[in-house]
Design a protein around this motif. Structure first.
Motif, PDB file in Angstrom:
ATOM      1  N   PRO A 158       0.802  -1.130   0.024  1.00  0.00           N
ATOM      2  CA  PRO A 158      -0.079  -0.033  -0.219  1.00  0.00           C
ATOM      3  C   PRO A 158       0.867   1.210   0.072  1.00  0.00           C
ATOM      4  O   PRO A 158       0.485   2.162  -0.210  1.00  0.00           O
ATOM      5  N   TRP A 159       2.128   1.279   0.300  1.00  0.00           N
ATOM      6  CA  TRP A 159       2.970   2.447   0.676  1.00  0.00           C
ATOM      7  C   TRP A 159       4.439   2.599  -0.369  1.00  0.00           C
ATOM      8  O   TRP A 159       4.859   3.568  -0.434  1.00  0.00           O
ATOM      9  N   THR A 160       4.724   1.369  -0.804  1.00  0.00           N
ATOM     10  CA  THR A 160       5.902   1.333  -1.335  1.00  0.00           C
ATOM     11  C   THR A 160       6.001   2.089  -2.538  1.00  0.00           C
ATOM     12  O   THR A 160       7.210   2.700  -3.021  1.00  0.00           O
ATOM     13  N   GLU A 161       4.891   2.410  -3.543  1.00  0.00           N
ATOM     14  CA  GLU A 161       5.173   3.141  -4.734  1.00  0.00           C
ATOM     15  C   GLU A 161       5.300   4.537  -4.202  1.00  0.00           C
ATOM     16  O   GLU A 161       6.215   5.283  -4.874  1.00  0.00           O
ATOM     17  N   LYS A 162       4.721   4.976  -3.387  1.00  0.00           N
ATOM     18  CA  LYS A 162       4.640   6.531  -3.108  1.00  0.00           C
ATOM     19  C   LYS A 162       6.124   6.788  -2.286  1.00  0.00           C
ATOM     20  O   LYS A 162       6.772   7.781  -2.683  1.00  0.00           O
ATOM     21  N   VAL A 163       6.456   5.671  -1.563  1.00  0.00           N
ATOM     22  CA  VAL A 163       7.752   5.985  -0.781  1.00  0.00           C
ATOM     23  C   VAL A 163       8.909   5.734  -1.239  1.00  0.00           C
ATOM     24  O   VAL A 163      10.001   6.275  -1.349  1.00  0.00           O
ATOM     25  N   TYR A 164       9.229   4.451  -1.943  1.00  0.00           N
ATOM     26  CA  TYR A 164      10.222   4.260  -2.885  1.00  0.00           C
ATOM     27  C   TYR A 164      10.132   4.385  -4.471  1.00  0.00           C
ATOM     28  O   TYR A 164      11.148   3.948  -5.173  1.00  0.00           O
ATOM     29  N   GLY A 165       8.987   4.549  -4.972  1.00  0.00           N
ATOM     30  CA  GLY A 165       8.935   4.506  -6.474  1.00  0.00           C
ATOM     31  C   GLY A 165       8.799   3.068  -6.787  1.00  0.00           C
ATOM     32  O   GLY A 165       8.950   3.053  -8.213  1.00  0.00           O
ATOM     33  N   ILE A 166       8.312   2.098  -6.044  1.00  0.00           N
ATOM     34  CA  ILE A 166       8.532   0.893  -6.487  1.00  0.00           C
ATOM     35  C   ILE A 166       6.849   0.294  -6.561  1.00  0.00           C
ATOM     36  O   ILE A 166       6.579   0.362  -5.326  1.00  0.00           O
ATOM     37  N   PRO A 167       6.372  -0.037  -7.606  1.00  0.00           N
ATOM     38  CA  PRO A 167       4.963  -0.369  -7.651  1.00  0.00           C
ATOM     39  C   PRO A 167       4.503  -1.778  -7.005  1.00  0.00           C
ATOM     40  O   PRO A 167       5.698  -2.614  -6.891  1.00  0.00           O
ATOM     41  N   PRO A 168       3.504  -1.982  -6.640  1.00  0.00           N
ATOM     42  CA  PRO A 168       3.033  -3.342  -5.839  1.00  0.00           C
ATOM     43  C   PRO A 168       3.482  -4.494  -6.780  1.00  0.00           C
ATOM     44  O   PRO A 168       3.959  -5.388  -6.232  1.00  0.00           O
ATOM     45  N   GLU A 169       3.446  -4.601  -8.043  1.00  0.00           N
ATOM     46  CA  GLU A 169       3.978  -5.786  -8.776  1.00  0.00           C
ATOM     47  C   GLU A 169       5.445  -5.929  -8.880  1.00  0.00           C
ATOM     48  O   GLU A 169       5.962  -7.007  -9.109  1.00  0.00           O
ATOM     49  N   GLN A 170       6.254  -5.021  -7.989  1.00  0.00           N
ATOM     50  CA  GLN A 170       7.392  -5.220  -8.125  1.00  0.00           C
ATOM     51  C   GLN A 170       7.882  -5.411  -6.488  1.00  0.00           C
ATOM     52  O   GLN A 170       9.055  -5.195  -6.125  1.00  0.00           O
ATOM     53  N   VAL A 171       6.703  -5.805  -5.621  1.00  0.00           N
ATOM     54  CA  VAL A 171       7.249  -6.077  -4.229  1.00  0.00           C
ATOM     55  C   VAL A 171       6.773  -7.412  -3.882  1.00  0.00           C
ATOM     56  O   VAL A 171       5.887  -7.882  -4.172  1.00  0.00           O
ATOM     57  N   ILE A 172       7.860  -8.139  -3.497  1.00  0.00           N
ATOM     58  CA  ILE A 172       7.814  -9.488  -3.060  1.00  0.00           C
ATOM     59  C   ILE A 172       8.103  -9.741  -1.616  1.00  0.00           C
ATOM     60  O   ILE A 172       9.015  -9.176  -0.947  1.00  0.00           O
ATOM     61  N   GLY A 173       7.100 -10.548  -0.912  1.00  0.00           N
ATOM     62  CA  GLY A 173       7.427 -10.583   0.702  1.00  0.00           C
ATOM     63  C   GLY A 173       6.893 -12.001   1.061  1.00  0.00           C
ATOM     64  O   GLY A 173       6.428 -12.906   0.143  1.00  0.00           O
ATOM     65  N   SER A 174       6.785 -12.039   2.397  1.00  0.00           N
ATOM     66  CA  SER A 174       6.197 -13.157   3.070  1.00  0.00           C
ATOM     67  C   SER A 174       4.708 -12.838   2.736  1.00  0.00           C
ATOM     68  O   SER A 174       4.280 -12.066   2.546  1.00  0.00           O
ATOM     69  N   SER A 175       4.114 -14.113   2.686  1.00  0.00           N
ATOM     70  CA  SER A 175       2.416 -14.137   2.754  1.00  0.00           C
ATOM     71  C   SER A 175       1.832 -15.215   3.143  1.00  0.00           C
ATOM     72  O   SER A 175       2.413 -16.174   3.786  1.00  0.00           O
ATOM     73  N   ILE A 176       0.557 -14.782   3.675  1.00  0.00           N
ATOM     74  CA  ILE A 176      -0.397 -15.785   4.273  1.00  0.00           C
ATOM     75  C   ILE A 176      -1.127 -16.460   3.338  1.00  0.00           C
ATOM     76  O   ILE A 176      -1.559 -15.724   2.136  1.00  0.00           O
TER      77      ILE A 176
END
Lengths: 331, 331
Positions: free
Chosen positions: B195-213
């Motif tokens: 929800p915030w990486t695009e605004k803060v880092y310029g990294i869109p959601p589809e370039q964010v990888i992380g842990s998931s449930i």
């Protein structure tokens, strides 16, 4: 200096939003007849890209997802990845003398496909795992690259990468030229598609989503490898498609295209977002140039999704009447 | 007409590879001292972007991956996502009278964090599931957006999105201006970051990888929803990082940055590719401006990866000496 000035002017104009990458439909969708489907696509793209329009969608949110088998390339007489698996069984048979008497391999090696598949999902699973697991990701990529560069379609004698739909290639390019990011969301194997989708569709590996088997990172003699394990990780079909879209993209598509009931949930998920949307189905209606099948086909069954498309006014592409040309190799 | 001519010239020049987006380091890496780390980064970017150089890498292959906690933003006194979970426990407590006597919640609600975490991973898991599951993805996104817009860091009193490292923001922008695609590969929750990486880092959601449930697609009163279930789907840490890079990106990074032993396998996987590579570690050495910790820290432990970086000549960023400024809010 002149070059720098042009670069600067270009950057400035783009920055100001005075020019953006635009592709006119008349230069792009050349293999589409001027029918309802083409008109719906063009109207949609024009309204979401028109600044100031109530339907305007900013570039980063222009996400478009496409099924692969039956939507971007053909899927008859059976899914091409399964034909890859059958070819692998033949290659591997000498290393597996036990396959001579073990099903589904025994029937397969005798050319009796129907007998091999009598075991249903379990038989399919055995064939997939025997051919898709037990090697590193790099080794598997090489197997796919070699096969896709040489194997021929049983009916047309063409490379499988020639069995892609020319109008869909044009649609992908038209969308990208209008600021869309195009993704594949397929039930096919993610690592089966990635080695060739960039060259064939212009879709890079990081925009390809598919089914996957489990993998494991290891140091082998100090060298890192990722190994493919004989277990399903994720099936990217039906309700799995919106789950995968959420996991991989994290943003809801504004346009999605499929061709079968396996795509229904992806289209529902796309439709349920706010603002302008386009949900599309490729309907296989051309037995002469391709294949004609829908409600009763074992492969690519289109039944519930067709009902829902008709009820909700989604865009149904009639291959026979909407497409001037299906394959680039047609005269 | 003039505008069209400029656009055409620009397209042509880019198409011919005569101009490409270039950003000079002197204009980009302003918060970096002219030390070994900055020099290694600039030398790497210059050689992989120089056409005709033996180290040249085509734009689509310029993949850069970054850990998040401790690499792009701070992670002390504990992972920020865990502070989010603790805040959620407080908010949810009135709906859970049983928590008054049930660990780890009972200790937490008394402000006894150490007691709550005495239960180890099981306690952590219980806190995460109680706060991260049982709602739709849209509801969870709203919770994260609201929290990140208002919650303050316990030491600095700043918004968590202000606790990002200014030199790393500059590095991300410098890489992107040189044709790199920047990804986050974090042990943190994928839906906590997006929800915030695009605004803060310029990294869109589809370039964010992380842990998931685990998640599940459903029709709820005819409306499609994706629900978050109380079960781990994937832990994107240690050997999970290269597995996730392979699954989500399908291409090996040529640059990767981390800060802890949890990033070691990502760096090994990056290093094992062919051609020029840059492997980086952010070393927390500045107790005055940030925190100083490494080999014995419970959070962000950097021990084996530091040894391997030193042995293999990877780039170790000494926060104290390499960074002029750590946070943008510093004077």
């Amino acid at each position: 200096m002149r070059r720098l000035r042009i670069l600067f002017a270009c950057t400035l104009l783009v920055g100001l939003g005075l020019v953006s990458t635009v592709a006119a439909a008349q230069d792009s969708l050349l293999s589409w007849n001027d029918g309802q489907a083409r008109r719906a696509i063009v109207a949609f793209v024009e309204k979401v890209t028109k600044e100031g329009s109530p339907d305007f969608v900013p570039v980063p949110e222009r996400i478009a997802t496409f099924d692969n088998d039956g939507t971007l390339w053909a899927e008859q007489p059976m899914y091409f990845q399964f034909l890859f698996a059958l070819d692998r069984v033949k290659v591997l048979a000498p290393q597996h003398p036990e396959w001579k008497t073990k099903e589904p391999f025994a029937s397969l090696l005798k050319g009796n496909l129907k007998g091999a598949l009598a075991g249903g999902e379990r038989a399919m699973g055995a064939i997939v795992m025997a051919t898709h697991a037990g090697m590193t990701t790099a080794e598997f990529e090489t197997l796919v690259r070699d096969w896709i560069a040489s194997a021929k379609h049983p009916k047309t004698g063409r490379l499988y990468t020639e069995m892609v739909y020319q109008p869909m290639l044009e649609l992908l390019a038209y969308l990208r030229a209008n600021g869309f990011k195009t993704f594949i969301v397929s039930g096919g194997g993610i690592e089966f598609m990635r080695p060739w989708t960039e060259k064939v569709y212009g879709i890079p590996p990081e925009q390809v989503i598919g089914s996957s088997i489990k993998t494991k990172f290891d140091l082998r003699d100090g060298k890192p490898v990722i190994t493919r394990l004989p277990g399903i990780d994720f099936i990217d079909d039906k309700a799995g498609k919106p789950v995968a879209i959420n996991r991989f993209i994290g943003r809801r598509p504004i346009l999605a295209f499929g061709n079968s009931d396996g795509d229904l949930q992806m289209l529902q998920w796309t439709a349920a977002g706010g603002g302008a949307r386009l949900m599309g189905l490729v309907h296989h209606t051309d037995a002469a140039r391709e294949w004609a099948y829908d409600r009763t086909s074992a492969i690519g069954r289109l039944d519930k999704a067709l009902d829902e498309a008709q009820a909700k006014g989604w865009t149904v592409v009639d291959m026979k009447s909407d497409w001037k040309r299906i394959f680039a190799f047609e005269k």
